[in-house]
Design a protein around this motif. Sequence first.
Motif, PDB file in Angstrom:
ATOM      1  N   THR A 123      15.808 -29.444  58.060  1.00 57.03           N
ATOM      2  CA  THR A 123      17.228 -29.857  58.962  1.00 57.03           C
ATOM      3  C   THR A 123      16.108 -31.166  60.042  1.00 57.03           C
ATOM      4  N   GLU A 124      15.157 -30.928  60.534  1.00 54.73           N
ATOM      5  CA  GLU A 124      15.018 -31.731  61.298  1.00 54.73           C
ATOM      6  C   GLU A 124      13.783 -33.011  60.412  1.00 54.73           C
ATOM      7  N   ASP A 125      12.680 -31.903  59.586  1.00 56.45           N
ATOM      8  CA  ASP A 125      12.389 -32.842  58.988  1.00 56.45           C
ATOM      9  C   ASP A 125      13.195 -33.988  57.708  1.00 56.45           C
ATOM     10  N   LYS A 126      14.148 -33.206  57.600  1.00 51.42           N
ATOM     11  CA  LYS A 126      15.501 -34.312  56.592  1.00 51.42           C
ATOM     12  C   LYS A 126      15.863 -35.591  57.742  1.00 51.42           C
ATOM     13  N   VAL A 127      16.200 -35.171  58.283  1.00 57.58           N
ATOM     14  CA  VAL A 127      17.296 -36.403  59.880  1.00 57.58           C
ATOM     15  C   VAL A 127      15.965 -37.357  60.182  1.00 57.58           C
ATOM     16  N   LYS A 128      13.919 -37.371  60.234  1.00 58.25           N
ATOM     17  CA  LYS A 128      13.899 -37.558  60.314  1.00 58.25           C
ATOM     18  C   LYS A 128      13.231 -38.699  59.207  1.00 58.25           C
ATOM     19  N   GLN A 129      12.751 -38.159  58.119  1.00 59.75           N
ATOM     20  CA  GLN A 129      12.903 -39.128  56.911  1.00 59.75           C
ATOM     21  C   GLN A 129      13.863 -39.909  56.761  1.00 59.75           C
ATOM     22  N   LEU A 130      15.510 -40.167  57.493  1.00 55.43           N
ATOM     23  CA  LEU A 130      16.683 -40.906  57.706  1.00 55.43           C
ATOM     24  C   LEU A 130      16.270 -42.059  58.295  1.00 55.43           C
ATOM     25  N   GLN A 131      14.883 -41.830  59.384  1.00 56.63           N
ATOM     26  CA  GLN A 131      14.922 -43.593  60.176  1.00 56.63           C
ATOM     27  C   GLN A 131      16.239 -43.897  60.539  1.00 56.63           C
ATOM     28  N   LEU A 132      16.805 -42.890  61.751  1.00 57.32           N
ATOM     29  CA  LEU A 132      17.936 -43.246  62.355  1.00 57.32           C
ATOM     30  C   LEU A 132      17.790 -43.956  63.018  1.00 57.32           C
ATOM     31  N   LYS A 133      18.323 -45.198  63.692  1.00 55.51           N
ATOM     32  CA  LYS A 133      18.001 -46.344  65.007  1.00 55.51           C
ATOM     33  C   LYS A 133      18.761 -45.590  65.642  1.00 55.51           C
ATOM     34  N   GLY A 134      18.161 -46.064  67.135  1.00 56.53           N
ATOM     35  CA  GLY A 134      19.013 -45.604  68.637  1.00 56.53           C
ATOM     36  C   GLY A 134      19.092 -44.466  68.886  1.00 56.53           C
ATOM     37  N   LYS A 135      19.925 -44.281  69.497  1.00 55.09           N
ATOM     38  CA  LYS A 135      19.895 -42.440  70.291  1.00 55.09           C
ATOM     39  C   LYS A 135      20.070 -40.923  68.983  1.00 55.09           C
ATOM     40  N   PRO A 136      18.939 -39.922  69.365  1.00 52.86           N
ATOM     41  CA  PRO A 136      19.006 -39.196  68.284  1.00 52.86           C
ATOM     42  C   PRO A 136      20.875 -38.406  67.581  1.00 52.86           C
ATOM     43  N   PRO A 137      20.563 -37.628  66.168  1.00 50.71           N
ATOM     44  CA  PRO A 137      22.072 -37.401  66.352  1.00 50.71           C
ATOM     45  C   PRO A 137      21.559 -35.614  66.870  1.00 50.71           C
ATOM     46  N   GLU A 138      23.397 -35.935  66.933  1.00 51.23           N
ATOM     47  CA  GLU A 138      23.067 -34.343  67.465  1.00 51.23           C
ATOM     48  C   GLU A 138      23.355 -33.766  65.875  1.00 51.23           C
ATOM     49  N   SER A 178      22.327 -34.092  48.401  1.00 54.33           N
ATOM     50  CA  SER A 178      23.875 -34.104  49.436  1.00 54.33           C
ATOM     51  C   SER A 178      22.819 -35.465  50.568  1.00 54.33           C
ATOM     52  N   TRP A 179      21.422 -35.253  50.614  1.00 52.61           N
ATOM     53  CA  TRP A 179      20.739 -36.141  51.834  1.00 52.61           C
ATOM     54  C   TRP A 179      20.677 -37.223  50.973  1.00 52.61           C
ATOM     55  N   LYS A 205      14.688 -15.982  60.489  1.00 57.22           N
ATOM     56  CA  LYS A 205      13.249 -16.408  59.645  1.00 57.22           C
ATOM     57  C   LYS A 205      14.272 -17.320  59.113  1.00 57.22           C
ATOM     58  N   THR A 206      15.656 -17.376  58.389  1.00 54.82           N
ATOM     59  CA  THR A 206      15.913 -17.834  57.532  1.00 54.82           C
ATOM     60  C   THR A 206      16.755 -19.127  58.299  1.00 54.82           C
ATOM     61  N   VAL A 207      17.397 -18.703  59.270  1.00 52.74           N
ATOM     62  CA  VAL A 207      17.864 -20.304  59.958  1.00 52.74           C
ATOM     63  C   VAL A 207      16.330 -21.088  61.189  1.00 52.74           C
ATOM     64  N   LYS A 208      15.225 -20.281  60.834  1.00 57.04           N
ATOM     65  CA  LYS A 208      14.690 -21.337  61.901  1.00 57.04           C
ATOM     66  C   LYS A 208      14.081 -22.194  60.319  1.00 57.04           C
ATOM     67  N   MET A 209      13.880 -21.228  59.300  1.00 55.48           N
ATOM     68  CA  MET A 209      13.010 -22.510  57.590  1.00 55.48           C
ATOM     69  C   MET A 209      14.579 -23.761  57.976  1.00 55.48           C
ATOM     70  N   GLU A 210      15.494 -23.395  57.966  1.00 54.22           N
ATOM     71  CA  GLU A 210      16.298 -24.324  57.890  1.00 54.22           C
ATOM     72  C   GLU A 210      17.000 -24.746  59.002  1.00 54.22           C
ATOM     73  N   ILE A 211      15.838 -25.144  59.989  1.00 58.55           N
ATOM     74  CA  ILE A 211      16.390 -25.750  61.177  1.00 58.55           C
ATOM     75  C   ILE A 211      15.009 -26.671  60.620  1.00 58.55           C
TER      76      ILE A 211
END
Length: 244
Positions: free
Chosen positions: A162-177, A204-205, A153-159
């Motif tokens: 993190t995915e929500d934070k990556v979306k908020q970055l609004q990175l252009k181009g290919k999605p990051p690994e 940090s973000w 459950k802790t790993v699922k929550m972390e994922i």
Amino acid sequence: MKRALLLAVAVLIAVGLATYAVLTAPSKLKSIEISIVERHGNWKGRISEFLLSMVQPGQNITPETVEELKETLNSLPWVRHSEVSASGDVLKVRVWETRPSLYIFYNGNTYVIGENDFVLDRVPGIPKGVTVLYYSGKTPPFTVENGFLKLKKTVKMEIKLTEDKVKQLQLKGKPPEILFTDTGVKLILGDNKVLVYLSPEANSWHNFQHFREMAEGLNPGIYDFRFHDMLVRGRQQKCLNRKS
């Protein structure tokens, strides 16, 4: 007249009991028919294997047996829903498979995680055509529940965070690994030319986003935002004070 009425009632009761006995009497199973109504993987063989471990041809099938089989099938990782019925000496099973929701690469294998958080499959290497998350923590991201591997459950929550934070970055181009470690997250951007290390803390973000805005982009290299008010940058791991 009264005797005739009582006799008729007795006959009806006897017929009813006989019919009930016929309907509820156990049948000898001759064959099992399994159909996949909704397929999301190649798991029919595994479902059949578990089914045959519970019931086999020649075995008596009762309504109680049918309910037990349905309950057990619905508890399997690969089964989202099932319908089980006995028609004479034939057991009919209809299965709706669990949908995969995550692919996690760990220790040389990719684990297919279902929407129920159970591991549905493990394949060597990295499959093509799907988005894979990477995990390199010292402890496995899985636990064991009812004899099956399940995402912690802790790993699922972390994922999810993190995915929500990556979306908020609004990175252009290919999605990051995305690679998860014991100390945070590593983002791989632009065909491995940019590596960004981040800690779970929101600061940090925020620092990473603020730096991107000030720098108007990222040059190839390594950027480490895991330290408070500090940026470790470059292929030579030079330390640059963010206040300077």
